[in-house]
Motif scaffolding. Sequence first.
Motif, PDB file in Angstrom:
ATOM      1  N   HIS A 198       0.801  -1.220   0.000  1.00  0.00           N
ATOM      2  CA  HIS A 198       0.000   0.000   0.000  1.00  0.00           C
ATOM      3  C   HIS A 198       0.834   1.271   0.000  1.00  0.00           C
ATOM      4  O   HIS A 198       0.298   2.364  -0.171  1.00  0.00           O
ATOM      5  CB  HIS A 198      -0.896   0.024   1.238  1.00  0.00           C
ATOM      6  CG  HIS A 198      -0.117   0.155   2.516  1.00  0.00           C
ATOM      7  ND1 HIS A 198       0.466  -0.935   3.134  1.00  0.00           N
ATOM      8  CD2 HIS A 198       0.192   1.232   3.283  1.00  0.00           C
ATOM      9  CE1 HIS A 198       1.087  -0.527   4.226  1.00  0.00           C
ATOM     10  NE2 HIS A 198       0.944   0.781   4.342  1.00  0.00           N
ATOM     11  N   VAL A 199       2.147   1.180   0.200  1.00  0.00           N
ATOM     12  CA  VAL A 199       2.990   2.382   0.300  1.00  0.00           C
ATOM     13  C   VAL A 199       2.893   3.196  -0.991  1.00  0.00           C
ATOM     14  O   VAL A 199       3.057   2.672  -2.090  1.00  0.00           O
ATOM     15  CB  VAL A 199       4.456   1.996   0.589  1.00  0.00           C
ATOM     16  CG1 VAL A 199       5.365   3.208   0.469  1.00  0.00           C
ATOM     17  CG2 VAL A 199       4.567   1.399   1.985  1.00  0.00           C
ATOM     18  N   SER A 200       2.645   4.486  -0.845  1.00  0.00           N
ATOM     19  CA  SER A 200       2.409   5.353  -2.002  1.00  0.00           C
ATOM     20  C   SER A 200       3.708   5.734  -2.692  1.00  0.00           C
ATOM     21  O   SER A 200       4.755   5.886  -2.055  1.00  0.00           O
ATOM     22  CB  SER A 200       1.684   6.628  -1.569  1.00  0.00           C
ATOM     23  OG  SER A 200       0.421   6.319  -1.024  1.00  0.00           O
ATOM     24  N   TYR A 201       3.633   5.921  -3.993  1.00  0.00           N
ATOM     25  CA  TYR A 201       4.764   6.404  -4.780  1.00  0.00           C
ATOM     26  C   TYR A 201       4.216   6.972  -6.080  1.00  0.00           C
ATOM     27  O   TYR A 201       3.053   6.774  -6.428  1.00  0.00           O
ATOM     28  CB  TYR A 201       5.766   5.285  -5.069  1.00  0.00           C
ATOM     29  CG  TYR A 201       5.260   4.223  -6.017  1.00  0.00           C
ATOM     30  CD1 TYR A 201       5.645   4.223  -7.349  1.00  0.00           C
ATOM     31  CD2 TYR A 201       4.394   3.234  -5.580  1.00  0.00           C
ATOM     32  CE1 TYR A 201       5.179   3.256  -8.224  1.00  0.00           C
ATOM     33  CE2 TYR A 201       3.921   2.259  -6.447  1.00  0.00           C
ATOM     34  CZ  TYR A 201       4.306   2.275  -7.763  1.00  0.00           C
ATOM     35  OH  TYR A 201       3.843   1.324  -8.633  1.00  0.00           O
ATOM     36  N   SER A 202       5.069   7.677  -6.832  1.00  0.00           N
ATOM     37  CA  SER A 202       4.619   8.240  -8.099  1.00  0.00           C
ATOM     38  C   SER A 202       5.752   8.240  -9.116  1.00  0.00           C
ATOM     39  O   SER A 202       5.846   7.372  -9.954  1.00  0.00           O
ATOM     40  CB  SER A 202       4.062   9.653  -7.900  1.00  0.00           C
ATOM     41  OG  SER A 202       3.651  10.202  -9.133  1.00  0.00           O
ATOM     42  N   CYS A 203       6.674   9.218  -9.019  1.00  0.00           N
ATOM     43  CA  CYS A 203       7.632   9.428 -10.102  1.00  0.00           C
ATOM     44  C   CYS A 203       8.744   8.388 -10.144  1.00  0.00           C
ATOM     45  O   CYS A 203       9.304   8.117 -11.205  1.00  0.00           O
ATOM     46  CB  CYS A 203       8.250  10.822  -9.999  1.00  0.00           C
ATOM     47  SG  CYS A 203       9.441  10.993  -8.630  1.00  0.00           S
ATOM     48  N   GLU A 204       9.118   7.824  -8.977  1.00  0.00           N
ATOM     49  CA  GLU A 204      10.223   6.867  -8.855  1.00  0.00           C
ATOM     50  C   GLU A 204      11.571   7.460  -9.278  1.00  0.00           C
ATOM     51  O   GLU A 204      12.498   6.728  -9.604  1.00  0.00           O
ATOM     52  CB  GLU A 204       9.948   5.595  -9.658  1.00  0.00           C
ATOM     53  CG  GLU A 204       8.725   4.821  -9.193  1.00  0.00           C
ATOM     54  CD  GLU A 204       8.536   3.540  -9.958  1.00  0.00           C
ATOM     55  OE1 GLU A 204       9.238   2.562  -9.671  1.00  0.00           O
ATOM     56  OE2 GLU A 204       7.673   3.508 -10.865  1.00  0.00           O
ATOM     57  N   GLN A 205      11.680   8.781  -9.265  1.00  0.00           N
ATOM     58  CA  GLN A 205      12.929   9.426  -9.661  1.00  0.00           C
ATOM     59  C   GLN A 205      13.385  10.498  -8.677  1.00  0.00           C
ATOM     60  O   GLN A 205      14.349  11.203  -8.926  1.00  0.00           O
ATOM     61  CB  GLN A 205      12.785  10.050 -11.056  1.00  0.00           C
ATOM     62  CG  GLN A 205      12.540   9.027 -12.143  1.00  0.00           C
ATOM     63  CD  GLN A 205      12.625   9.656 -13.516  1.00  0.00           C
ATOM     64  OE1 GLN A 205      13.687  10.057 -13.981  1.00  0.00           O
ATOM     65  NE2 GLN A 205      11.495   9.752 -14.178  1.00  0.00           N
ATOM     66  N   GLY A 206      12.666  10.645  -7.573  1.00  0.00           N
ATOM     67  CA  GLY A 206      13.150  11.547  -6.545  1.00  0.00           C
ATOM     68  C   GLY A 206      12.787  12.993  -6.697  1.00  0.00           C
ATOM     69  O   GLY A 206      13.483  13.846  -6.139  1.00  0.00           O
TER      70      GLY A 206
END
Length: 360
Positions: A306-314
């Motif tokens: 469930h951990v949120s993320y988006s761009c994966e590039q910092g």
Amino acid sequence: MPLPLPRPRTVLFVTGAALLARRALRRRIRRSPLWPLPALETPVSGHSQRRSTTTRRLLVTERSSPAEGVVQLRLEGPDLPTWQPGAHLDLLLPSGLVRQYSLCGDPADADTYTIATRLVEDGRGGSREVHERLREGDEVEVRAPRNRFPLVEAPAYLFVAGGIGITPILPMLRAAAAAGADWRLLYGGRSRTTMPFLDEIEKLGTEGGRVTVVPADEAGHPDAAAALRDTSEGTAVYCCGPEPLMDAVAAALPPGRDLHLERFAGTSTSAADSGPFDVELRRSGRTVTVAADRSVLAAVREALPHVSYSCEQGFCGTCQQRVLEGEIDHRDELLTDAERENSMLICVSRCRGERLVLDL
């Protein structure tokens, strides 16, 4: 006929059983590794102030091509959140990919967001999906605009843009021109045909030679050092474009200038200078091992999907997490010095030692 009342012994039995069940449940919860530790403050996890999880559906009302290889989309919807020059939004693509695009329209247009993207042939697929799948009449989901590249008040401005890096800077040019500010633009690209919004930009800079256009096929690369030498102390320098261009601007920046960079590409996270390490997820009572060739985010999501993320590039801040123990190897371009003291972006940053403890 009225129902008979329950016997007192039955009432006492049911009440006592309920109390015992409640006490047992409380003991079980407190023993659970998911029970929040009372010594911890409110975790960053799931509470980041950088992002909005609220999405809204917008209609693609216009698709155009302001330059070769560039697609511009006009997205419309009622009562859109306001924004200022430098802002970007999250675009949730039909495939499930999430990408960030700078707003390049007019902030005064309350019902419209305008974005533009260049097709990156060897990219991660977001630009290709925009180019190949999104058409007028389609609906897309977006998250409200965020701004980590705001236009600050300054006695003078130097804007440096490379290619599609002009998108966050275009609204700044309009604002500076409307305010009668002292501004200059150095704009580079592969060729004039690939440089979006060139006609409008040259019209904005007709007075005083404010705009310098440098197509690589005609004049080579922009001379950032020369442009910076002509600035006065206190000038705000805004730069967005390829990494070499931004590195050149940062390297040549004279003292007394205020540098603002907008990056939409992550820093390197190669395994060459980072070995494996363990990450303890304190509130979940689990520990995962992060291999040298994997991100903390990837390892954590195997345990906590469930951990949120988006761009994966910092650069978007969605995956920011509180760090309780361990030395962080920060590799993002977003967090402030204060935020870096006790948090990290787990999509790119790593551990300098053998163990980190996250508030997860």
